[in-house]
Write an enzyme that holds these catalytic residues in place. Structure first.
Site, PDB file in Angstrom:
ATOM      1  N   ARG A 156      31.712  40.896  43.519  1.00  8.88           N
ATOM      2  CA  ARG A 156      30.825  41.424  43.318  1.00  8.88           C
ATOM      3  C   ARG A 156      29.545  40.719  43.542  1.00  8.88           C
ATOM      4  NH1 ARG A 156      31.084  42.787  36.999  1.00  8.88           N
ATOM      5  NH2 ARG A 156      29.257  43.623  37.426  1.00  8.88           N
ATOM      6  N   ARG A 178      41.942  37.406  35.384  1.00 10.16           N
ATOM      7  CA  ARG A 178      41.364  38.383  34.611  1.00 10.16           C
ATOM      8  C   ARG A 178      40.361  38.906  35.126  1.00 10.16           C
ATOM      9  NH1 ARG A 178      39.744  33.237  30.585  1.00 10.16           N
ATOM     10  NH2 ARG A 178      39.272  32.155  32.781  1.00 10.16           N
ATOM     11  N   ASP A 232      37.091  41.957  34.698  1.00  6.41           N
ATOM     12  CA  ASP A 232      35.890  42.044  33.874  1.00  6.41           C
ATOM     13  C   ASP A 232      35.922  43.488  33.589  1.00  6.41           C
ATOM     14  OD1 ASP A 232      34.903  39.349  34.249  1.00  6.41           O
ATOM     15  OD2 ASP A 232      33.748  39.984  35.862  1.00  6.41           O
TER      16      ASP A 232
END
Length: 270
Positions: free
Chosen positions: A205, A54, A56
């Protein structure tokens, strides 16, 4: 139509800048929602999809891998061109293939994956570029390639990555095997490539944010190891912007014969 269900696997590419990530949401403005709506328009059936990883809000995919089951008989080219007719310009199916379901070990887009690879494209210039907006991260302070490369080496191998884990992460364990991290520079662009057996929520990130802290000279390269060993999210840098993050490649056993494409980032010059 036949009563026997088939498992179809898709390679899906998308620009995530205007989508609220992959996973379905009540407002329907996600990549999964839009893909399933297109599949329903094409098949006239409800289709539930499963993805490899998945992404974001604002995160892109060079090659997301998705599977679904269907009783329909269609050739693979029809799945690609037919479903793409119902998709917006920011989402496209690149390839489709059928995998066997009677081998005693069914293919699963997520659970059959052995590794995931992400890329991050970073624009380093005193002035932001409108042409890079939503497609690359931006740092205006000068970055040191060598310092970031030195820092990245401390993350290679199997570690507890709790220091780079989002508070809302639902993974069973923070221990992951980082197989590779590379940092390259071409002009004003930096390309970060990270490959691991799996990633925690916001892990890429969060690592990027910390590498940038080292790159601008605010911390020495060895600081990354101190953060990693501390296993405390508060020790690391803030989560960096999603704009330049791309899900680049999912690795599978060759027995599945998926027609996956080589990893190429459109923003990175040859």
């Amino acid at each position: 139509m036949t009563n026997q269900s088939k498992r179809i696997v898709l390679g899906v590419q998308y620009d995530g800048a205007n989508w609220r990530g992959w996973q379905t949401q009540p407002d329907g403005h996600t990549v999964q929602d839009r893909l399933e709506a297109a599949l329903k328009s094409f098949t006239l059936l409800d289709v539930d999809t499963m993805c490899a990883g998945r992404t974001d809000t604002g995160v892109h995919a060079l090659e997301q891998v998705v599977h679904f089951d269907t009783p329909l008989e269609r050739d693979m080219n029809s799945w690609v061109r037919g479903v793409n007719t119902f998709l917006p310009p920011s989402i496209a199916i690149r390839w489709a293939t059928e995998v066997p379901t009677d081998s005693g070990k069914d293919f699963h887009a997520r659970f059959s994956a052995s590794a995931r690879q992400y890329q991050y494209v970073l624009y380093n210039h005193p002035v932001r570029s409108p042409m890079m907006a939503g497609r690359a991260g931006w740092v205006f302070r000068p970055l040191s390639l060598e310092r970031m490369q030195q820092a990245a080496r401390h993350l290679i191998g199997q570690h507890d990555f709790s220091a780079f884990r989002a508070a809302q992460c639902q993974a069973n364990s923070p221990v992951k095997h980082m197989q590779m991290i590379t940092v390259e520079q071409r002009g004003d662009l930096f390309l970060f490539t990270l490959k691991a057996n799996a990633f925690l929520h916001h892990m890429v990130r969060n690592i990027l944010g910390s590498l940038i802290v080292v790159g601008v000279g605010n911390q020495p390269p060895e600081w990354i190891k101190t953060v990693l060993d501390g296993r405390d999210r508060a020790l690391a840098a803030p989560t960096f912007m999603p704009d330049g993050l791309y899900l680049a490649k999912i690795d599978y056993d060759p027995i599945w014969s998926l027609p996956q494409a080589p990893v190429v980032n459109a923003l990175w010059p040859d």
